[in-house]
Design an enzyme around this catalytic site. Sequence first.
Site, PDB file in Angstrom:
ATOM      1  N   ASP A 313      44.798  46.862  45.826  1.00  0.00           N
ATOM      2  CA  ASP A 313      44.328  45.486  45.733  1.00  0.00           C
ATOM      3  C   ASP A 313      42.802  45.503  45.947  1.00  0.00           C
ATOM      4  OD1 ASP A 313      44.101  42.749  45.555  1.00  0.00           O
ATOM      5  OD2 ASP A 313      45.843  42.317  46.788  1.00  0.00           O
TER       6      ASP A 313
HETATM    7  C1  BGC Z   1      44.641  39.537  45.267  1.00  0.00           C
HETATM    8  C2  BGC Z   1      45.454  40.087  44.101  1.00  0.00           C
HETATM    9  C3  BGC Z   1      44.637  40.032  42.841  1.00  0.00           C
HETATM   10  C4  BGC Z   1      43.360  40.792  43.046  1.00  0.00           C
HETATM   11  C5  BGC Z   1      42.488  40.871  41.818  1.00  0.00           C
HETATM   12  C6  BGC Z   1      43.267  40.178  45.331  1.00  0.00           C
HETATM   13  O1  BGC Z   1      42.455  39.574  46.270  1.00  0.00           O
HETATM   14  O2  BGC Z   1      45.335  39.772  46.460  1.00  0.00           O
HETATM   15  O3  BGC Z   1      46.647  39.358  43.981  1.00  0.00           O
HETATM   16  O4  BGC Z   1      45.388  40.574  41.788  1.00  0.00           O
HETATM   17  O5  BGC Z   1      42.628  40.162  44.080  1.00  0.00           O
HETATM   18  O6  BGC Z   1      41.876  39.680  41.553  1.00  0.00           O
END
Ligand code: BGC
Length: 766
Positions: A313
């Site tokens: 993530d």
């Molecule tokens: C979120 C994810 C997301 C990623 C990319 C993160 O902060 O937890 O769900 O896919 O950002 O934007």
Amino acid sequence: MKKVIPLILIFLFVAACSSFDNNQKVSENKSAEIEVKIKRLLNQMTLEEKAAQMLNLGLPSILNGAYWDLRDSAVFNAERFRKYMIEYGAGSIHNTPGFTPNKEDWYHIIKTIQDSVRTKSRLGIPVLYGIDNIHGANYVNGSTLFPHQIAIAATWNPERSKQSAEITSYESRAASLPWNFNPNADVATNPLWGRIAESFGEDPYLISQMTNAYIQGSQGNGLQDSLSTAVCIKHFIGYGAGKNGKDRANALIPDNSLRQYFLPPFQEAVEHGAMSVMISSNAVNGIPCHINKYYITDILKGEMGFKGVVISDFSDIDYLVEAHQSAKDKREATKMAVNAGLDIIMNPYGIDIVDIIVELVEDGEIPMDRINDAVSRVLRLKFYLNLFEVPYTNPTSYRQFASEEFEETNYQIASEAITLLKNTNDILPLLSDKKVLVTGYAANSMNVLNGAWSRTFLGQDTAYNDPTKWSILKAIEKQIGSKNLEFVQGTDYLEDMNSDAAVKKAKYVDYVIVCVGEIPATEKPSDINELDLPSIQQELVKKLAKIGKPIILVMVQGRPRIIREIEPLASAILMAYLPGDEGGRAVSDVLFGKVNPSGKLPYTYPKYTGNFLPYYHKKADIRDINWGYDGFYTQFEFGFGLSYTHFEYSNLSLSADSINENSELHISVDVKNTGSYEGKEVVQLYLKDKVATVSPDSKKLVRFSKINLKIGETKTVKFSLQSNDLKSIGINNNWIIEEGDFELQIGGNPQNLLKRRLYYQKKNNQ
Ligand code: BGC
């Protein structure tokens, strides 16, 4: 020169990849060819080039200006672009440029990147672009904005999930965005969690059905198809179970619960061809998921046989140091995460991670095999998506983008999600010729209907709103005309906004429609400290109730906010969730009877902030119910939802009263529409194990089916069950069934289920 593929290689790859390829609609020959190409590329690549394929950059890092600048155009920074994309050869990118481009702008951004990389980098490997299509292709300006996942779950109609994914995929591809960081397969067990709105709720079976349908909608034609997007199932694992309900909080999940509730949606997603999985930012039992080798390598890649890409993530290598304090520096964090099985690192701000990986390999701290495995997975996804041949697509070929047809589907989905939770004396549907006061924080806001991830991350910017879409107020005005309509907002999310004026107006109308709701937010900004609906919004309902006019409460919210004190004051209650761009219309059409509501709650709606459990809790959580103790007070139960018509269940029949490991049980039940509206009913089938060594759950959903019934019509609904459906995780943490009694429960609402005894007999006893 003609390509010659050694037979032995073909055999090995076919054996390894066949079910994976079936899902992707890739022929055995094609798959074998891809594997040969991957090997060939791996042989040509330097260690630096391999490490760069493991990097996922944020787009702003190669644009002019600072990363978080708000921009109105995307101007590449020549120096950083050359260094990151051409010299290093970054493998993938995510995020928006700091504004929300339309499909043509996206095309130019992605074409520039792909053309430069193809012609100027040493190996010309195309870039993989990932984006969060959370409720539609929400980062493509003008696209169809669907209800959030929790609302789609509330339709209890997997076809709706599939349709939303098909359109999302289409509109994402129209912008040359082939990789979707969605759907969310988190099992949401803590209602405080803000991202419950992005989940399919609390039930592993419902989540699996909705996730599978979404995968089918995104990838069903095979990834080579220029309408398909590769899904990224997230967040592995336990994100929705944070102990304190805060975003990214530690979850405590024993292995038996992990296997019983949290893994099955991911297992199913892998079986249905998910090509990528995102790791959760949280820790489970104190171990950050990003360094949990047991979860990533042993379970996901090992037991589940996942052959796709595992991505971190956002900035999560840094968070291993800063938030989790599990690694002393970024080098140590990278080593732990890559060795745990991470293939791509979302490292938004720069390329430092590439140098770190190279150094770790050179120092013998990450084995070269691990790097080759990671890079093979990344290249495989690029080949399956056909990016080497078609790195971007022309937006003009996507004529249905934001079409009326897509809008109509969106409206149907929103309409089918809305859940009627109370309707005293059939006050709904309302008559269109009466006087109505519309009030409340959510009454006249498109942003509240759409929630977060709507053109911007938090969805609070009104500049992107489509003026042709209707808020609840606007839709009601279209329905009843302005003459009979009064509006006073009354409150903001947390503050009074002339609620006295609303109270005054209430005296002169026939009905008061109070639209309460949550502020658009996600991740940390969506954290709350109490589950109660903000007191100012409850106050408004209390003050209005004193006037004595019937109150219709409309809730526009992802979470089940506590309404215990105001529930008795409302004659009717509608749960709209976050219903998207067509949500205003859908709410109004339910209120005035153009749509007969058919949504059912995809989570347990608690009555008290301090008392929440999923419906599949243990008897001991409630315990001495007969002595007046209870531990499970719900405002509304999982699976609950009313209709304007009535359904009667009869003739429940089972093909046998026992089942064994080889037999199949056929169940049928008649459902009749005995009311005076055509309507849709969700037939739910639950099983309850009466006695098990590991204390059995109160019940578990095993099948459901949504049917439409005309007035007076009867349909026979059939299900079949196998012994697998009876399984639960036993004392040794594996799936077992113990011989004995089960109870089968069937019906449309949890308080009113038909029940039958079912006996499970081990085969060898017969
Ligand atoms: C979120 C994810 C997301 C990623 C990319 C993160 O902060 O937890 O769900 O896919 O950002 O934007």
